[in-house]
Design a protein around this motif. Structure first.
Motif, short mmCIF file in Angstrom:
data_model
loop_
_atom_site.label_atom_id
_atom_site.label_comp_id
_atom_site.label_asym_id
_atom_site.label_seq_id
_atom_site.Cartn_x
_atom_site.Cartn_y
_atom_site.Cartn_z
N ALA A 246 0.83 -1.20 0.00
CA ALA A 246 0.00 0.00 0.00
C ALA A 246 0.87 1.26 0.00
O ALA A 246 0.55 2.25 -0.67
CB ALA A 246 -0.93 0.00 1.22
N TYR A 247 1.96 1.22 0.79
CA TYR A 247 2.87 2.36 0.84
C TYR A 247 3.47 2.64 -0.54
O TYR A 247 3.58 3.80 -0.95
CB TYR A 247 3.98 2.06 1.85
N ARG A 248 3.86 1.58 -1.26
CA ARG A 248 4.45 1.75 -2.59
C ARG A 248 3.45 2.36 -3.57
O ARG A 248 3.79 3.25 -4.35
CB ARG A 248 4.95 0.40 -3.10
N LYS A 249 2.21 1.88 -3.51
CA LYS A 249 1.19 2.39 -4.42
C LYS A 249 0.87 3.85 -4.14
O LYS A 249 0.73 4.66 -5.07
CB LYS A 249 -0.08 1.54 -4.30
N ILE A 250 0.75 4.20 -2.85
CA ILE A 250 0.45 5.59 -2.50
C ILE A 250 1.59 6.50 -2.93
O ILE A 250 1.37 7.60 -3.46
CB ILE A 250 0.19 5.71 -0.99
N THR A 251 2.84 6.05 -2.71
CA THR A 251 4.00 6.86 -3.10
C THR A 251 4.04 7.07 -4.61
O THR A 251 4.32 8.18 -5.09
CB THR A 251 5.30 6.15 -2.64
N LYS A 252 3.72 6.02 -5.36
CA LYS A 252 3.71 6.12 -6.82
C LYS A 252 2.67 7.13 -7.29
O LYS A 252 2.93 7.94 -8.20
CB LYS A 252 3.44 4.74 -7.42
N GLU A 253 1.48 7.07 -6.69
CA GLU A 253 0.42 8.01 -7.07
C GLU A 253 0.79 9.45 -6.72
O GLU A 253 0.52 10.38 -7.48
CB GLU A 253 -0.90 7.63 -6.39
N LEU A 254 1.44 9.63 -5.55
CA LEU A 254 1.83 10.98 -5.15
C LEU A 254 2.89 11.55 -6.08
O LEU A 254 2.88 12.75 -6.39
CB LEU A 254 2.35 10.96 -3.71
N HIS A 255 3.80 10.70 -6.54
CA HIS A 255 4.85 11.17 -7.44
C HIS A 255 4.27 11.66 -8.77
O HIS A 255 4.85 12.54 -9.41
CB HIS A 255 5.87 10.05 -7.70
N GLY A 256 3.16 11.09 -9.18
CA GLY A 256 2.54 11.50 -10.44
C GLY A 256 1.53 12.63 -10.31
O GLY A 256 0.95 13.06 -11.31
N ALA A 257 1.29 13.11 -9.07
CA ALA A 257 0.31 14.19 -8.87
C ALA A 257 0.86 15.51 -9.42
O ALA A 257 2.06 15.79 -9.34
CB ALA A 257 -0.02 14.33 -7.38
N THR A 258 -0.01 16.33 -10.01
CA THR A 258 0.40 17.63 -10.57
C THR A 258 0.09 18.75 -9.59
O THR A 258 -0.90 18.70 -8.85
CB THR A 258 -0.34 17.89 -11.89
#
Length: 331
Positions: A246-258
């Motif tokens: 879950a931590y990896r998925k959340i981090t990935k989504e945050l990195h792609g946020a504009t």
């Protein structure tokens, strides 16, 4: 545990010694003599009071969760509370329940063995009446449940497995499964008759009907986790476990946020009349001094002081320092 005398008994004892009715030396001799205490090996206590209290806490939580679940499913007033938690021989538990009752048998993987939930007929018939659209009244019946009634009760208690799982989650993660449904306790032989079991009695009230639900937990189930039932375990600080996936998925989504990033060169205020008279070549003076740093605005909130410049033939800004002490108001 030594017997504790009341104040009146102490006064009577002192009075007897003072008057000579009782000799203090004889009392000392009696105290020195070995005392024999009767011990019934059929009622061997396998759990300490501390561990019994821990089991009681688990099932108090279970009673609260089950109360909410029953109330939601039946849409009526339900109250379930723990009445007692006792250690008794398995044979005594079987003898204490009615000859015709409702018995749910659960497996609790990864723990060995199976446990029994006995639902008093008063409660079972009230549940059926409410499930079938009645007011939740119990009826006196001496015949067995029909196959349809058994199926309805089986499905109803299967929906409550999440409550069981959550109540035990503070000690161990279990996967309870309702394996069997029985009516005659004589047909069930989970452990030997003299084996010690923990019996949790739950007082249950559904509408105007009240009765008992008893949960029988064999020693073989609790033996692997007996150390976790001590007060020392409950008082230990819990460490938050991070779900790596879950931590990896959340981090990935945050990195792609504009983010909306902008720098304001300055601002000015003019009148409508001045605006209407603007012509090509006119100059508007901004409130920003040329030697002062600009502010970098991220999502409409000032975050950094910057200075303007050019990088690879593009207009850019260079961060100088972070803006601290800015109070952010949520809209």
């Amino acid at each position: 545990m030594d017997e504790v005398l009341s104040q009146s008994e102490i006064d009577a004892l002192l009075s007897a010694i003072t008057s000579g009715e009782m000799d203090a030396e004889e009392l000392k001799k009696e105290e020195q003599e070995k005392k024999v205490r009767v011990y019934d090996f059929k009622r061997a206590l396998r759990f300490s009071k501390d561990q019994i209290r821990s089991i009681s806490r688990i099932y108090e939580n279970y009673a609260r969760l089950l109360t909410t679940h029953f109330s939601t499913q039946l849409r009526t007033y339900v109250n379930i509370s723990v009445t007692s938690v006792d250690q008794v021989p398995y044979e005594e538990f079987i003898r204490s329940i009615p000859s015709l009752t409702v018995l749910n048998i659960y497996s609790v993987s990864p723990l060995d063995g199976r446990l029994i939930m006995e639902i008093n007929p008063n409660i079972a018939y009230a549940l059926l009446d409410r499930i079938l659209g009645g007011q939740g009244k119990s009826i006196d019946r001496e015949d067995s449940l029909t196959e349809i009634e058994k199926l309805l009760l089986h499905q109803f208690f299967e929906k409550g497995l999440d409550c069981f799982r959550e109540a035990w989650s503070s000690v161990i993660e279990i996967d309870p499964v309702l394996e069997e449904f029985e009516e005659n306790p004589q047909f069930i032989q989970l452990v030997s008759p003299n084996e010690t079991v923990v019996v949790v009695s739950l007082t249950t009230k559904i509408g105007e009907t009240s009765g008992m639900m008893n949960i029988c937990i064999p020693h073989v189930i609790l033996e692997p986790i007996v150390s976790k039932l001590s007060a020392h375990y409950w008082m230990q600080p819990t460490k938050n476990k991070i779900d790596e996936e879950a931590y990896r998925k959340i981090t990935k989504e945050l990195h792609g946020a504009t983010l909306d990033v902008k720098t304001i060169l300055g601002e000015a205020s003019i009148t409508i009349e001045q605006f209407l008279k603007l012509n090509r070549g006119d100059i508007i003076a901004l409130d920003q001094a040329i030697e002062q740093p600009l502010r970098l605005i991220i999502n409409d909130k000032p975050k950094f002081y910057v200075q303007p410049g050019k990088f690879k033939n593009k207009m850019s800004v260079q961060i100088l320092e972070e803006i601290k002490g800015v109070i952010e108001h949520d809209e």
